[in-house]
Design an enzyme around this catalytic site. Sequence first.
Site, PDB file in Angstrom:
ATOM      1  N   PRO A  73      13.679 -49.553  -7.061  1.00  0.00           N
ATOM      2  CA  PRO A  73      12.736 -49.349  -5.956  1.00  0.00           C
ATOM      3  C   PRO A  73      13.123 -48.187  -5.058  1.00  0.00           C
ATOM      4  O   PRO A  73      14.309 -47.930  -4.830  1.00  0.00           O
ATOM      5  CB  PRO A  73      12.838 -50.668  -5.171  1.00  0.00           C
ATOM      6  CG  PRO A  73      14.212 -51.172  -5.476  1.00  0.00           C
ATOM      7  CD  PRO A  73      14.558 -50.703  -6.861  1.00  0.00           C
ATOM      8  N   CYS A  89      -1.714 -23.875   9.530  1.00  0.00           N
ATOM      9  CA  CYS A  89      -2.908 -23.031   9.544  1.00  0.00           C
ATOM     10  C   CYS A  89      -3.869 -23.338   8.418  1.00  0.00           C
ATOM     11  O   CYS A  89      -4.180 -22.455   7.616  1.00  0.00           O
ATOM     12  CB  CYS A  89      -2.486 -21.577   9.497  1.00  0.00           C
ATOM     13  SG  CYS A  89      -1.448 -21.175  10.887  1.00  0.00           S
TER      14      CYS A  89
HETATM   15  N1  LLP Z   1      12.042 -44.731 -10.871  1.00  0.00           N
HETATM   16  C1  LLP Z   1      11.479 -43.637 -11.363  1.00  0.00           C
HETATM   17  C2  LLP Z   1      11.850 -43.189 -12.709  1.00  0.00           C
HETATM   18  C3  LLP Z   1      10.531 -42.919 -10.624  1.00  0.00           C
HETATM   19  O1  LLP Z   1       9.975 -41.837 -11.140  1.00  0.00           O
HETATM   20  C4  LLP Z   1      10.198 -43.359  -9.321  1.00  0.00           C
HETATM   21  C5  LLP Z   1       9.238 -42.622  -8.512  1.00  0.00           C
HETATM   22  C6  LLP Z   1      10.842 -44.509  -8.833  1.00  0.00           C
HETATM   23  C7  LLP Z   1      11.751 -45.179  -9.625  1.00  0.00           C
HETATM   24  C8  LLP Z   1      10.589 -45.046  -7.449  1.00  0.00           C
HETATM   25  O2  LLP Z   1       9.277 -45.418  -7.242  1.00  0.00           O
HETATM   26  P1  LLP Z   1       8.863 -46.135  -5.867  1.00  0.00           P
HETATM   27  O3  LLP Z   1       9.543 -47.490  -5.826  1.00  0.00           O
HETATM   28  O4  LLP Z   1       9.323 -45.286  -4.756  1.00  0.00           O
HETATM   29  O5  LLP Z   1       7.405 -46.226  -5.950  1.00  0.00           O
HETATM   30  N2  LLP Z   1       5.578 -38.751  -3.939  1.00  0.00           N
HETATM   31  C9  LLP Z   1       4.824 -39.929  -4.292  1.00  0.00           C
HETATM   32  C10 LLP Z   1       5.628 -40.901  -5.085  1.00  0.00           C
HETATM   33  C11 LLP Z   1       6.227 -40.321  -6.349  1.00  0.00           C
HETATM   34  C12 LLP Z   1       7.070 -41.315  -7.078  1.00  0.00           C
HETATM   35  C13 LLP Z   1       7.825 -40.686  -8.171  1.00  0.00           C
HETATM   36  N3  LLP Z   1       8.662 -41.560  -8.885  1.00  0.00           N
HETATM   37  C14 LLP Z   1       4.250 -40.558  -3.022  1.00  0.00           C
HETATM   38  O6  LLP Z   1       4.492 -40.051  -1.934  1.00  0.00           O
HETATM   39  O7  LLP Z   1       3.531 -41.547  -3.094  1.00  0.00           O
END
Ligand code: LLP
Length: 423
Positions: free
Chosen positions: A281, A351
């Site tokens: 997570p 901007c």
């Molecule tokens: N494991 C892997 C292999 C991942 O690619 C990611 C996220 C995670 C774990 C963690 O996922 P989470 O629990 O945070 O959802 N910038 C985007 C999110 C991109 C997530 C990329 N990978 C946003 O702001 O929503």
Amino acid sequence: MSVLPWHLLPETSSVDADGRLSVGGCDVIDLAHEFGTPLFVYDEQHLRSRCREAVDAFGAHATYASKSFLCRAMARLVHEEGMGIDVATGGELHVALAAGVPADRLVMHGNNKSFEELAQARKVGVNRIVVDSFQELDRLESLYQADGFAPKILLRVTPGVKAETHEYIATGQDDSKFGFTVSTGLAREAVEKALASPAVELMGIHAHIGSQVFRVDSFGAAVEVLGSFAKPFDLPELVVGGGLGVAYVEGEEAPSISQWSGILKKAVADGGISSAIGIEPGRSITAAAALTLYTVGTVKELEGIRTYVAVDGGMSDNPRPVLYGSGYEAFLPRATTADRSRPVRIVGKHCESGDLLVREGKVPTDLAVGDILATPVTGAYGHSMGSNYNKVLRPPVVFCNDGDARLVVRRETYEDLLVTDLG
Ligand code: LLP
């Protein structure tokens, strides 16, 4: 009446009789005055509680996805709480190591790891390398030719499960740049290749179906596919990624990490999977732990159209509204529990017209220039995806705990803008 939903605030939030907000025992308006705005305020206790929830469920196999928020203080906190750390680039690896986190608590990710990144991960001795492509297997083969060292790896597969989330952050479907596709046979081929190779020690399978996923049945479906794919190989580990959604706005509710863990464990038991299960997570650890403070600089009333409230940050400290159309709430920490009956659009200082933080915001009617305005649930993918667009300085980060505010990332200076500029 539209009062800010309390569950969007960090765990230790409290208000005084006037509705003035404190986080981690620190008065939020005082923090804005002491450190300036924009400012990321993290509730240290909240971060620790979420880490503990993950560790309670999955022990040492709970790994924090550092892409959601990383600085040395964060890496140390996560390590102290017993989580491993997922790093997805050489840069994230560098910061985690600089924090003093032992390499054997790090997992190296990335869909296109360079030769140098793989060499560095092997050299420092990361716990696992998550291999994403045949080319990476080839790179590991050639590194092995030189020193005979075979790192422990996981193979990232795409299970063919479409998570219901924004297209940009859905990763489990077949049509994806990530990993080896199960349905086309690529994943099987990769397992066979890795098992036959002296250059790697295959420990298990990894998948991540996407991010900001609310529908827990998507996770169940992924575990089912992964379980039946991995079973014949009888590998010791199965990592099911991160992706648990969080509530950002009024009306949203998300499962807790414990509830999510329960669902994953049930799917694992139902599938008769005997491998050790790991989770990764990011957002669910960090998002609700922080809020961003801004100062209101201008208020532009367009009779019959809308009111624009401009603050001193914007898409450079939170690009999520622009990138994914993500919604946020806003409130005045001097009157946290006040009715927010004034519809406004909260925009930044960059901007371009796309630079908005809250498209359809609601604030108290007496909002005025000079007010400190806060957006909650900004602890994930805000600071980490921030930029210097328009040469706006990146904000500082404070960790608040027991009345103590610890500056863990200082505000950039104009001099910082010239550090890499050779003139
Ligand atoms: N494991 C892997 C292999 C991942 O690619 C990611 C996220 C995670 C774990 C963690 O996922 P989470 O629990 O945070 O959802 N910038 C985007 C999110 C991109 C997530 C990329 N990978 C946003 O702001 O929503």
